[in-house]
Motif scaffolding. Structure first.
Motif, mmCIF file in Angstrom:
data_model
loop_
_atom_site.group_PDB
_atom_site.id
_atom_site.type_symbol
_atom_site.label_atom_id
_atom_site.label_comp_id
_atom_site.label_asym_id
_atom_site.label_seq_id
_atom_site.Cartn_x
_atom_site.Cartn_y
_atom_site.Cartn_z
ATOM 1 N N ASP A 50 0.842 -1.198 0.000
ATOM 2 C CA ASP A 50 0.000 0.000 0.000
ATOM 3 C C ASP A 50 0.879 1.251 0.000
ATOM 4 O O ASP A 50 1.606 1.490 0.964
ATOM 5 C CB ASP A 50 -0.895 -0.020 1.236
ATOM 6 C CG ASP A 50 -1.873 1.134 1.299
ATOM 7 O OD1 ASP A 50 -1.704 2.132 0.561
ATOM 8 O OD2 ASP A 50 -2.807 1.042 2.111
ATOM 9 N N PRO A 51 0.820 2.067 -1.044
ATOM 10 C CA PRO A 51 1.676 3.256 -1.088
ATOM 11 C C PRO A 51 1.342 4.291 -0.007
ATOM 12 O O PRO A 51 2.135 5.203 0.228
ATOM 13 C CB PRO A 51 1.435 3.822 -2.490
ATOM 14 C CG PRO A 51 0.100 3.297 -2.889
ATOM 15 C CD PRO A 51 -0.042 1.956 -2.222
ATOM 16 N N ASN A 52 0.218 4.138 0.659
ATOM 17 C CA ASN A 52 -0.156 5.062 1.730
ATOM 18 C C ASN A 52 0.154 4.504 3.117
ATOM 19 O O ASN A 52 -0.339 5.031 4.115
ATOM 20 C CB ASN A 52 -1.633 5.441 1.622
ATOM 21 C CG ASN A 52 -1.888 6.320 0.425
ATOM 22 O OD1 ASN A 52 -1.095 7.202 0.113
ATOM 23 N ND2 ASN A 52 -2.975 6.063 -0.270
ATOM 24 N N ASN A 53 0.956 3.463 3.172
ATOM 25 C CA ASN A 53 1.373 2.871 4.437
ATOM 26 C C ASN A 53 2.880 2.695 4.442
ATOM 27 O O ASN A 53 3.479 2.398 3.408
ATOM 28 C CB ASN A 53 0.732 1.494 4.637
ATOM 29 C CG ASN A 53 -0.524 1.564 5.446
ATOM 30 O OD1 ASN A 53 -0.478 1.789 6.655
ATOM 31 N ND2 ASN A 53 -1.649 1.375 4.790
ATOM 32 N N GLN A 54 3.468 2.854 5.610
ATOM 33 C CA GLN A 54 4.901 2.608 5.765
ATOM 34 C C GLN A 54 5.165 2.096 7.174
ATOM 35 O O GLN A 54 4.660 2.646 8.152
ATOM 36 C CB GLN A 54 5.712 3.890 5.546
ATOM 37 C CG GLN A 54 7.199 3.678 5.718
ATOM 38 C CD GLN A 54 8.009 4.958 5.627
ATOM 39 O OE1 GLN A 54 7.491 6.057 5.775
ATOM 40 N NE2 GLN A 54 9.294 4.813 5.384
ATOM 41 N N LEU A 55 5.959 1.043 7.262
ATOM 42 C CA LEU A 55 6.500 0.614 8.544
ATOM 43 C C LEU A 55 7.892 1.227 8.617
ATOM 44 O O LEU A 55 8.821 0.774 7.948
ATOM 45 C CB LEU A 55 6.568 -0.908 8.640
ATOM 46 C CG LEU A 55 5.239 -1.613 8.855
ATOM 47 C CD1 LEU A 55 5.368 -3.107 8.666
ATOM 48 C CD2 LEU A 55 4.695 -1.294 10.240
ATOM 49 N N LEU A 56 8.016 2.283 9.391
ATOM 50 C CA LEU A 56 9.270 3.004 9.519
ATOM 51 C C LEU A 56 10.101 2.381 10.628
ATOM 52 O O LEU A 56 9.598 2.132 11.724
ATOM 53 C CB LEU A 56 8.999 4.483 9.846
ATOM 54 C CG LEU A 56 10.217 5.360 10.046
ATOM 55 C CD1 LEU A 56 10.953 5.563 8.724
ATOM 56 C CD2 LEU A 56 9.823 6.693 10.652
ATOM 57 N N ILE A 57 11.359 2.143 10.307
ATOM 58 C CA ILE A 57 12.304 1.548 11.251
ATOM 59 C C ILE A 57 13.417 2.543 11.515
ATOM 60 O O ILE A 57 13.843 3.260 10.614
ATOM 61 C CB ILE A 57 12.906 0.266 10.652
ATOM 62 C CG1 ILE A 57 11.885 -0.851 10.700
ATOM 63 C CG2 ILE A 57 14.174 -0.141 11.370
ATOM 64 C CD1 ILE A 57 12.400 -2.136 10.133
ATOM 65 N N VAL A 58 13.901 2.538 12.746
ATOM 66 C CA VAL A 58 15.121 3.279 13.074
ATOM 67 C C VAL A 58 16.151 2.254 13.551
ATOM 68 O O VAL A 58 15.846 1.369 14.343
ATOM 69 C CB VAL A 58 14.871 4.405 14.114
ATOM 70 C CG1 VAL A 58 14.337 3.865 15.407
ATOM 71 C CG2 VAL A 58 16.111 5.234 14.334
ATOM 72 N N GLU A 59 17.339 2.382 12.981
ATOM 73 C CA GLU A 59 18.452 1.491 13.308
ATOM 74 C C GLU A 59 19.621 2.308 13.837
ATOM 75 O O GLU A 59 19.796 3.466 13.459
ATOM 76 C CB GLU A 59 18.962 0.758 12.064
ATOM 77 C CG GLU A 59 18.051 -0.281 11.505
ATOM 78 C CD GLU A 59 18.655 -0.971 10.291
ATOM 79 O OE1 GLU A 59 18.380 -2.172 10.132
ATOM 80 O OE2 GLU A 59 19.388 -0.335 9.507
#
Length: 153
Positions: A50-59
């Motif tokens: 889905d282009p309107n969803n993101q699982l953002l990660i910080v490393e």
């Protein structure tokens, strides 16, 4: 501390579920056992597609230390503007209290602005007083009363 922000990939899924399960409330509603429940994989695939969803990660130094889900939603209200809904916010216990949550939100808010959003909104369980204080410190206001209806499965 050098922070890297990126979208999650399928190899991150077990770590994401572990983060979600690693607190009092999450331990009651998540299943971090291996192999992972296929429902997590299905949800991950739907979010990723889905282009309107993101699982953002910080490393940091190759370790996954934080996450959030960002969903971009068009609304007719507010003159047809877009808003960003943030959910599933977690910072690894070993990294809490170091300002990483603030940095992650600064990044997320910049992303929302780049997407043309006029508002960022989130919900937090009333049983998470520390999280509520954190969001208020960031400038979020508790302007609405939220409701949820759990549907039988």
């Amino acid at each position: 501390m050098n922070l890297i922000y990126r979208s999650a990939n399928l190899d991150d899924l077990a770590s994401l579920v572990s983060l979600l399960a690693d607190d009092e409330l999450g331990s009651q509603r998540e299943d971090a056992s291996m192999p992972l429940n296929e429902s997590y994989t299905s949800a991950f695939n739907a979010i990723s597609a889905d282009p309107n969803n993101q699982l953002l990660i910080v490393e940091s130094d190759g370790a996954l230390i934080g996450m959030m889900q960002m969903t971009y939603i068009p609304y007719l209200t507010h003159i047809g503007s877009w808003r960003c809904l943030i959910e599933g916010v977690r910072i690894d216990k070993a990294f809490r209290g170091q300002g990483l949550g603030e940095k992650m939100f600064e990044h997320a808010i910049k992303q929302a602005k780049l997407k043309g959003c006029s508002m960022v909104q989130l919900t937090s369980d009333k049983l998470r007083p520390d999280a509520l204080r954190f969001y208020e410190k960031l400038g979020f206001k508790a302007t609405h009363e939220g409701f949820k209806l759990l549907l039988p499965q």
